[in-house]
Design an enzyme around this catalytic site. Sequence first.
Site, PDB file in Angstrom:
ATOM      1  N   CYS A 195       0.918  -1.321  -0.113  1.00  0.00           N
ATOM      2  CA  CYS A 195      -0.011  -0.218   0.153  1.00  0.00           C
ATOM      3  C   CYS A 195       0.824   1.354   0.000  1.00  0.00           C
ATOM      4  CB  CYS A 195      -1.082   0.014   1.013  1.00  0.00           C
ATOM      5  SG  CYS A 195      -2.101  -1.291   1.355  1.00  0.00           S
ATOM      6  N   ARG A 233       1.236   3.972  -2.991  1.00  0.00           N
ATOM      7  CA  ARG A 233       1.084   5.406  -2.555  1.00  0.00           C
ATOM      8  C   ARG A 233       2.089   6.337  -3.151  1.00  0.00           C
ATOM      9  NH1 ARG A 233      -0.345   6.802   3.877  1.00  0.00           N
ATOM     10  NH2 ARG A 233      -2.054   5.174   3.115  1.00  0.00           N
ATOM     11  N   CYS A 288       4.616 -10.135   1.468  1.00  0.00           N
ATOM     12  CA  CYS A 288       5.618  -9.064   1.281  1.00  0.00           C
ATOM     13  C   CYS A 288       6.317  -9.007   2.442  1.00  0.00           C
ATOM     14  CB  CYS A 288       4.511  -7.776   0.787  1.00  0.00           C
ATOM     15  SG  CYS A 288       3.368  -7.417   2.188  1.00  0.00           S
ATOM     16  N   CYS A 310      -0.220  -7.565   3.758  1.00  0.00           N
ATOM     17  CA  CYS A 310      -0.635  -7.376   2.411  1.00  0.00           C
ATOM     18  C   CYS A 310      -1.451  -8.462   2.170  1.00  0.00           C
ATOM     19  CB  CYS A 310       0.979  -7.637   1.578  1.00  0.00           C
ATOM     20  SG  CYS A 310       2.022  -6.371   1.712  1.00  0.00           S
TER      21      CYS A 310
END
Length: 180
Positions: free
Chosen positions: A44, A48, A105, A131
């Site tokens: 994430c 981002r 991850c 994740c």
Amino acid sequence: MFSYLKKLSIKRGAWALLFVSSLILELTALYFQHGMGLDPCVMCIYERVALLGVLISSLIAIIAPRFATLRWIALAIGLFSATKGLLLAIQHTDYQLNPAPWNQCSPFVEFPETLPLDQWFPSIFSPTGDCSAINWQLFGLSMPQWLIIVFSIYLIILILVTLSQFKKINVAGNNRELFR
């Protein structure tokens, strides 16, 4: 079509639309994190950052869209960021759809030592989530699946705009060709 896209690319409005859309997505991510309490995972955070790259590329182009060098720099950054974001979202989706001990991850972000975003802005870039967890869905799609759609759209648009840069157009009210 390429003439139309070239004309759009030398105006601030199209770049402003790219800026607003990526800013809204960044703010939405922050709302999910701080407003809804959804913990961002490493993927994430990377997604981002890729979205932040698209946002930065639009800002560069907004400065002087008629200046070819800035436009090409913005397109290069945007293409790289959208491609990287798409690949990250695909990998993140794989973590969610195929969870396994060997398909996970890292729990830690790996930013360059010269740009430790997780240390500079821990409330934005510090991962605390998993994740493989699916914490939110809209119309049956998880966040990374939506990001596949978003980054694909950005990538297609940026590819078409990049190709349009090779098109010669006549600037309105001018007889000179614009091929910069």
